[in-house]
Design a protein around this motif. Structure first.
Motif, PDB file in Angstrom:
ATOM      1  N   ALA A  84     -78.482 -12.279 -86.830  1.00 23.81           N
ATOM      2  CA  ALA A  84     -79.891 -12.269 -86.431  1.00 23.81           C
ATOM      3  C   ALA A  84     -80.671 -13.370 -87.131  1.00 23.81           C
ATOM      4  CB  ALA A  84     -80.503 -10.905 -86.741  1.00 23.81           C
ATOM      5  N   PRO A  90     -84.457 -12.867 -79.212  1.00 21.71           N
ATOM      6  CA  PRO A  90     -85.292 -11.663 -79.118  1.00 21.71           C
ATOM      7  C   PRO A  90     -84.864 -10.520 -80.032  1.00 21.71           C
ATOM      8  CG  PRO A  90     -84.798 -12.526 -76.939  1.00 21.71           C
ATOM      9  CD  PRO A  90     -83.954 -13.297 -77.898  1.00 21.71           C
ATOM     10  N   ILE A  91     -83.544 -10.418 -80.322  1.00 19.46           N
ATOM     11  CA  ILE A  91     -83.132  -9.291 -81.164  1.00 19.46           C
ATOM     12  C   ILE A  91     -83.157  -9.638 -82.646  1.00 19.46           C
ATOM     13  CG2 ILE A  91     -81.712  -8.413 -79.280  1.00 19.46           C
ATOM     14  CD1 ILE A  91     -79.260  -8.972 -81.023  1.00 19.46           C
ATOM     15  N   GLY A  92     -83.532 -10.884 -82.978  1.00 18.57           N
ATOM     16  CA  GLY A  92     -83.733 -11.274 -84.366  1.00 18.57           C
ATOM     17  C   GLY A  92     -85.185 -11.123 -84.767  1.00 18.57           C
ATOM     18  N   ALA A  93     -85.499 -11.589 -85.966  1.00 17.90           N
ATOM     19  CA  ALA A  93     -86.856 -11.445 -86.498  1.00 17.90           C
ATOM     20  C   ALA A  93     -87.747 -12.594 -86.055  1.00 17.90           C
ATOM     21  CB  ALA A  93     -86.817 -11.385 -88.025  1.00 17.90           C
ATOM     22  N   GLU A  98     -90.952  -9.131 -90.076  1.00 17.46           N
ATOM     23  CA  GLU A  98     -90.001  -8.457 -89.196  1.00 17.46           C
ATOM     24  C   GLU A  98     -88.599  -8.465 -89.791  1.00 17.46           C
ATOM     25  OE1 GLU A  98     -91.764  -8.672 -84.653  1.00 17.46           O
ATOM     26  OE2 GLU A  98     -89.830  -9.585 -85.110  1.00 17.46           O
ATOM     27  N   ILE A 102     -86.405  -5.181 -90.288  1.00 14.53           N
ATOM     28  CA  ILE A 102     -85.048  -5.042 -89.762  1.00 14.53           C
ATOM     29  C   ILE A 102     -84.097  -4.636 -90.875  1.00 14.53           C
ATOM     30  CG2 ILE A 102     -83.082  -6.367 -88.876  1.00 14.53           C
ATOM     31  CD1 ILE A 102     -85.073  -7.872 -87.083  1.00 14.53           C
ATOM     32  N   HIS A 159     -89.823   1.020 -80.203  1.00 14.51           N
ATOM     33  CA  HIS A 159     -88.745   0.540 -81.060  1.00 14.51           C
ATOM     34  C   HIS A 159     -89.228   0.418 -82.508  1.00 14.51           C
ATOM     35  CE1 HIS A 159     -85.938  -0.347 -77.793  1.00 14.51           C
ATOM     36  NE2 HIS A 159     -86.966  -0.802 -77.107  1.00 14.51           N
ATOM     37  N   ARG A 164     -89.770  -4.015 -79.637  1.00  8.44           N
ATOM     38  CA  ARG A 164     -88.706  -4.469 -78.744  1.00  8.44           C
ATOM     39  C   ARG A 164     -87.352  -4.131 -79.363  1.00  8.44           C
ATOM     40  NH1 ARG A 164     -89.951  -8.448 -82.157  1.00  8.44           N
ATOM     41  NH2 ARG A 164     -88.296  -9.861 -82.873  1.00  8.44           N
ATOM     42  N   THR A 166     -84.052  -4.754 -81.186  1.00  3.56           N
ATOM     43  CA  THR A 166     -83.583  -5.717 -82.181  1.00  3.56           C
ATOM     44  C   THR A 166     -82.274  -5.225 -82.794  1.00  3.56           C
ATOM     45  OG1 THR A 166     -84.673  -4.704 -84.098  1.00  3.56           O
ATOM     46  CG2 THR A 166     -85.999  -6.253 -82.772  1.00  3.56           C
ATOM     47  N   VAL A 167     -81.742  -6.006 -83.726  1.00  3.64           N
ATOM     48  CA  VAL A 167     -80.525  -5.570 -84.409  1.00  3.64           C
ATOM     49  C   VAL A 167     -80.765  -4.307 -85.222  1.00  3.64           C
ATOM     50  CG1 VAL A 167     -79.317  -7.769 -84.482  1.00  3.64           C
ATOM     51  CG2 VAL A 167     -80.937  -7.220 -86.274  1.00  3.64           C
ATOM     52  N   ASP A 169     -82.216  -1.713 -83.967  1.00  9.11           N
ATOM     53  CA  ASP A 169     -81.840  -0.677 -83.005  1.00  9.11           C
ATOM     54  C   ASP A 169     -80.325  -0.516 -82.946  1.00  9.11           C
ATOM     55  OD1 ASP A 169     -84.413   0.081 -81.161  1.00  9.11           O
ATOM     56  OD2 ASP A 169     -84.526  -1.996 -81.824  1.00  9.11           O
TER      57      ASP A 169
END
Length: 218
Positions: A84, A90-93, A98, A102, A159, A164, A166-167, A169
Motif C-alpha cells: 500500500a 485507492p486502497i492505499g493511504a 490515513e 490503516i 469503511h 472507501r 483499503t488494505v 478492510d
C-alpha cells in the motif's frame, strides 16, 4: 516483477487479494506448508516452508514472503502495508493520517481479532474432529464480543479508513472471516455482517476464492 511465495490456502491469500485489488503484475511461487507433508525433507517433497532455499528467504519458515526490487519481506499484514505504501492507489493511504489509520486497524485485526477468530476456525473446521474443543470456541466468541462491538460501531459509518475500501478492510475482513464458522459470534452485529459480505463480494476476492477452492486441501 513482484514475487509472492505461498499458496492460496494460507495467509498469503490476503496478500494475493491486495495484489489483485491493485492490479499489480506478480508471480506466485507455490510453497507448501511443511505441516501438510509427511516428510518435508524427503528428496521428492515439494518446495515447502522447511526447504533450504525457502528458509534462506525467511528463517521463520512461514508463508507468505514477498520479493520486489531487492526487498524481501515476510508476514502477510506487513507485506500488505508495504504494498500500500509503495504502490498506493485507492486502497492505499491518501496522506500520513490515513497511513496511520490503516496501520491502526491492521494492528487491531492482528491483535484483537485473529487470535480469537483463528481459534474458531481451528476448532470448528480445520482440526480433526477428535481434536476439536467446543469450549475453546465458546471462549473465543466471548473474547470477540468487545472487538466485534467496536467494529460494529465503526462500520455503521462505512469503511474504517477514508470512507472507501483499503488494505485495512483486507486485514480486518480476512481475520473476521475465520469466525464465520460460528454464526452466533455475529449476533447483534448487522453492520459487521453486511460489511463482510460486501468485502467478500468484490470481484478480486471472488477471483482468488475460486483459485483457493481449486487448490488441494490436503
Amino acid at each position: 516483477m513482484i514475487t509472492l511465495y505461498g499458496v492460496h490456502r494460507s495467509r498469503a491469500l490476503r496478500c494475493i487479494w491486495a495484489l489483485e485489488e491493485m492490479g499489480l503484475a506478480y508471480r506466485l511461487v507455490p510453497v507448501m506448508q511443511a505441516f501438510r507433508l509427511a516428510d518435508p525433507a524427503a528428496p521428492d517433497a515439494p518446495f515447502n516452508t522447511r526447504s533450504a532455499d525457502f528458509l534462506a528467504l525467511n528463517p521463520a519458515g512461514s508463508i507468505p514472503v514477498l520479493e520486489e526490487d531487492g526487498v524481501v519481506l515476510a508476514e502477510s499484514l506487513a507485506i500488505n502495508l508495504f504494498l500500500a505504501q509503495r504502490h498506493g492507489g485507492p486502497i492505499g493511504a491518501a496522506d500520513p493520517a490515513e497511513a496511520a489509520r490503516i496501520a491502526q486497524w491492521t494492528l487491531f485485526a492482528a491483535t484483537e481479532i485473529e487470535p480469537r477468530s483463528h481459534a474458531i476456525l481451528m476448532n470448528r473446521v480445520q482440526l480433526p474432529p477428535d481434536q476439536r474443543s467446543e469450549a475453546k470456541v465458546v471462549d473465543a466468541i466471548a473474547a470477540l464480543r468487545r472487538p466485534f462491538a467496536v467494529l460494529e460501531q465503526v462500520l455503521a459509518q462505512g469503511h474504517p479508513v477514508g470512507g472507501r475500501f483499503t488494505v485495512a478492510d483486507i486485514a480486518l475482513a480476512e481475520t473476521v472471516r475465520y469466525a464465520q464458522p460460528a454464526p452466533e459470534a455475529f449476533e447483534g452485529a448487522p453492520h459487521l455482517k453486511a460489511w463482510l459480505a460486501a468485502c467478500q463480494a468484490r470481484p478480486a476476492y471472488r477471483t482468488i476464492l475460486a483459485r483457493r477452492d481449486a487448490e488441494p486441501a490436503l
